[in-house]
Write a protein that holds these residues in place. Structure first.
Motif, PDB file in Angstrom:
ATOM      1  N   GLY A  24       0.797  -1.224   0.000  1.00  0.00           N
ATOM      2  CA  GLY A  24       0.000   0.000   0.000  1.00  0.00           C
ATOM      3  C   GLY A  24       0.826   1.269   0.000  1.00  0.00           C
ATOM      4  N   PRO A  25       1.815   1.395   0.912  1.00  0.00           N
ATOM      5  CA  PRO A  25       2.660   2.596   0.898  1.00  0.00           C
ATOM      6  C   PRO A  25       3.399   2.792  -0.436  1.00  0.00           C
ATOM      7  CG  PRO A  25       2.880   1.462   2.990  1.00  0.00           C
ATOM      8  CD  PRO A  25       2.067   0.563   2.090  1.00  0.00           C
ATOM      9  N   CYS A  26       3.758   1.693  -1.097  1.00  0.00           N
ATOM     10  CA  CYS A  26       4.413   1.796  -2.411  1.00  0.00           C
ATOM     11  C   CYS A  26       3.480   2.443  -3.424  1.00  0.00           C
ATOM     12  CB  CYS A  26       4.835   0.409  -2.916  1.00  0.00           C
ATOM     13  SG  CYS A  26       6.019  -0.430  -1.850  1.00  0.00           S
ATOM     14  N   ALA A  56      17.361 -10.752  -6.316  1.00  0.00           N
ATOM     15  CA  ALA A  56      18.824 -10.672  -6.221  1.00  0.00           C
ATOM     16  C   ALA A  56      19.293  -9.221  -6.111  1.00  0.00           C
ATOM     17  CB  ALA A  56      19.470 -11.347  -7.430  1.00  0.00           C
ATOM     18  N   VAL A  57      18.681  -8.339  -6.894  1.00  0.00           N
ATOM     19  CA  VAL A  57      19.046  -6.917  -6.833  1.00  0.00           C
ATOM     20  C   VAL A  57      18.655  -6.340  -5.477  1.00  0.00           C
ATOM     21  CG1 VAL A  57      18.629  -4.628  -7.825  1.00  0.00           C
ATOM     22  CG2 VAL A  57      18.879  -6.614  -9.327  1.00  0.00           C
ATOM     23  N   ALA A  58      17.457  -6.666  -5.008  1.00  0.00           N
ATOM     24  CA  ALA A  58      17.002  -6.175  -3.699  1.00  0.00           C
ATOM     25  C   ALA A  58      17.938  -6.669  -2.592  1.00  0.00           C
ATOM     26  CB  ALA A  58      15.576  -6.625  -3.437  1.00  0.00           C
ATOM     27  N   ALA A  59      18.347  -7.911  -2.657  1.00  0.00           N
ATOM     28  CA  ALA A  59      19.244  -8.469  -1.637  1.00  0.00           C
ATOM     29  C   ALA A  59      20.612  -7.795  -1.682  1.00  0.00           C
ATOM     30  CB  ALA A  59      19.391  -9.970  -1.826  1.00  0.00           C
ATOM     31  N   LYS A  60      21.103  -7.525  -2.875  1.00  0.00           N
ATOM     32  CA  LYS A  60      22.421  -6.888  -3.036  1.00  0.00           C
ATOM     33  C   LYS A  60      22.476  -5.536  -2.328  1.00  0.00           C
ATOM     34  CE  LYS A  60      25.703  -5.308  -6.495  1.00  0.00           C
ATOM     35  NZ  LYS A  60      26.004  -5.142  -7.914  1.00  0.00           N
ATOM     36  N   PHE A  61      21.368  -4.816  -2.344  1.00  0.00           N
ATOM     37  CA  PHE A  61      21.333  -3.488  -1.732  1.00  0.00           C
ATOM     38  C   PHE A  61      20.628  -3.480  -0.378  1.00  0.00           C
ATOM     39  CE2 PHE A  61      22.072  -2.765  -6.221  1.00  0.00           C
ATOM     40  CZ  PHE A  61      23.238  -2.023  -6.139  1.00  0.00           C
ATOM     41  N   HIS A  62      20.494  -4.655   0.207  1.00  0.00           N
ATOM     42  CA  HIS A  62      19.965  -4.821   1.570  1.00  0.00           C
ATOM     43  C   HIS A  62      18.587  -4.191   1.754  1.00  0.00           C
ATOM     44  CE1 HIS A  62      23.961  -6.264   2.459  1.00  0.00           C
ATOM     45  NE2 HIS A  62      24.459  -5.149   1.961  1.00  0.00           N
ATOM     46  N   VAL A  63      17.735  -4.392   0.770  1.00  0.00           N
ATOM     47  CA  VAL A  63      16.361  -3.886   0.863  1.00  0.00           C
ATOM     48  C   VAL A  63      15.572  -4.871   1.720  1.00  0.00           C
ATOM     49  CG1 VAL A  63      14.264  -3.318  -0.413  1.00  0.00           C
ATOM     50  CG2 VAL A  63      16.512  -2.739  -1.378  1.00  0.00           C
ATOM     51  N   ARG A  64      15.213  -4.441   2.915  1.00  0.00           N
ATOM     52  CA  ARG A  64      14.492  -5.294   3.854  1.00  0.00           C
ATOM     53  C   ARG A  64      13.012  -4.952   3.930  1.00  0.00           C
ATOM     54  NH1 ARG A  64      18.443  -7.967   3.369  1.00  0.00           N
ATOM     55  NH2 ARG A  64      20.209  -8.032   4.755  1.00  0.00           N
ATOM     56  N   GLY A  65      12.681  -3.732   3.538  1.00  0.00           N
ATOM     57  CA  GLY A  65      11.293  -3.282   3.557  1.00  0.00           C
ATOM     58  C   GLY A  65      11.030  -2.390   2.363  1.00  0.00           C
ATOM     59  N   VAL A  66       9.777  -2.289   2.000  1.00  0.00           N
ATOM     60  CA  VAL A  66       9.401  -1.437   0.869  1.00  0.00           C
ATOM     61  C   VAL A  66       8.324  -0.449   1.314  1.00  0.00           C
ATOM     62  CG1 VAL A  66      10.035  -3.013  -0.986  1.00  0.00           C
ATOM     63  CG2 VAL A  66       7.793  -3.250   0.075  1.00  0.00           C
ATOM     64  N   PRO A  67       8.259   0.716   0.723  1.00  0.00           N
ATOM     65  CA  PRO A  67       9.141   1.194  -0.331  1.00  0.00           C
ATOM     66  C   PRO A  67      10.518   1.595   0.215  1.00  0.00           C
ATOM     67  CG  PRO A  67       7.621   2.937   0.280  1.00  0.00           C
ATOM     68  CD  PRO A  67       7.228   1.706   1.061  1.00  0.00           C
ATOM     69  N   MET A  68      11.534   1.433  -0.614  1.00  0.00           N
ATOM     70  CA  MET A  68      12.898   1.836  -0.291  1.00  0.00           C
ATOM     71  C   MET A  68      13.412   2.646  -1.468  1.00  0.00           C
ATOM     72  SD  MET A  68      15.744   1.633   1.629  1.00  0.00           S
ATOM     73  CE  MET A  68      15.518   0.247   2.714  1.00  0.00           C
ATOM     74  N   LEU A  69      13.873   3.847  -1.182  1.00  0.00           N
ATOM     75  CA  LEU A  69      14.450   4.706  -2.214  1.00  0.00           C
ATOM     76  C   LEU A  69      15.960   4.728  -2.037  1.00  0.00           C
ATOM     77  CD1 LEU A  69      12.030   7.776  -2.012  1.00  0.00           C
ATOM     78  CD2 LEU A  69      12.027   5.950  -3.725  1.00  0.00           C
ATOM     79  N   ILE A  70      16.683   4.524  -3.139  1.00  0.00           N
ATOM     80  CA  ILE A  70      18.140   4.617  -3.118  1.00  0.00           C
ATOM     81  C   ILE A  70      18.565   5.489  -4.293  1.00  0.00           C
ATOM     82  CG2 ILE A  70      20.351   3.405  -3.129  1.00  0.00           C
ATOM     83  CD1 ILE A  70      18.945   0.906  -2.148  1.00  0.00           C
ATOM     84  N   LEU A  71      19.417   6.479  -4.006  1.00  0.00           N
ATOM     85  CA  LEU A  71      19.941   7.366  -5.039  1.00  0.00           C
ATOM     86  C   LEU A  71      21.349   6.924  -5.421  1.00  0.00           C
ATOM     87  CD1 LEU A  71      19.401  10.031  -6.656  1.00  0.00           C
ATOM     88  CD2 LEU A  71      20.679  11.196  -4.856  1.00  0.00           C
ATOM     89  N   PHE A  72      21.558   6.703  -6.715  1.00  0.00           N
ATOM     90  CA  PHE A  72      22.868   6.296  -7.232  1.00  0.00           C
ATOM     91  C   PHE A  72      23.382   7.346  -8.213  1.00  0.00           C
ATOM     92  CE2 PHE A  72      20.726   2.284  -6.310  1.00  0.00           C
ATOM     93  CZ  PHE A  72      21.717   1.544  -5.685  1.00  0.00           C
ATOM     94  N   LYS A  73      24.705   7.471  -8.270  1.00  0.00           N
ATOM     95  CA  LYS A  73      25.367   8.273  -9.294  1.00  0.00           C
ATOM     96  C   LYS A  73      26.718   7.626  -9.547  1.00  0.00           C
ATOM     97  CE  LYS A  73      26.586  12.962 -10.584  1.00  0.00           C
ATOM     98  NZ  LYS A  73      26.535  14.367 -10.193  1.00  0.00           N
TER      99      LYS A  73
END
Length: 98
Positions: A24-26, A56-73
């Motif tokens: 729901g929050p997502c 696999a991508v979620a695990a790589k970046f330690h996403v344990r809960g959603v929504p999760m925002l990550i900024l990359f550059k």
């Protein structure tokens, strides 16, 4: 289609929304991110990653809960936050990196 690594390795900042279709929050966050993109324009890319389809991508970046925002550059993680935020909060958090 470019790989996830190719997308986050760009010079242009990429905000990744890790989400789930059943979350729901997502669903609440989705239109907020559309507003962020409208305001930030070409200075920011936003992509969505379904954690159920991309475990696999979620695990790589330690996403344990959603929504999760990550900024990359340039492939580097610059900022990370979970939960729903307002458009203003998101923009204020990511502007220093753009």
């Amino acid at each position: 289609m470019a790989s996830f690594q190719e997308i986050i390795n760009k010079d242009n900042p990429v905000l990744v929304d890790f989400f789930a279709t059943w979350c729901g929050p997502c669903q609440t966050l989705a239109p907020i991110l559309s507003d962020v993109k409208a305001e930030m324009g070409e200075s920011l890319n936003i992509i969505k990653i379904d954690v159920d389809k991309n475990q696999a991508v979620a695990a790589k970046f330690h996403v344990r809960g959603v929504p999760m925002l990550i900024l990359f550059k340039n492939g580097k993680e610059l900022w990370k936050q979970s939960g729903v935020m307002s458009k203003t909060e998101i923009i204020n958090k990511i502007k220093p990196y753009i």
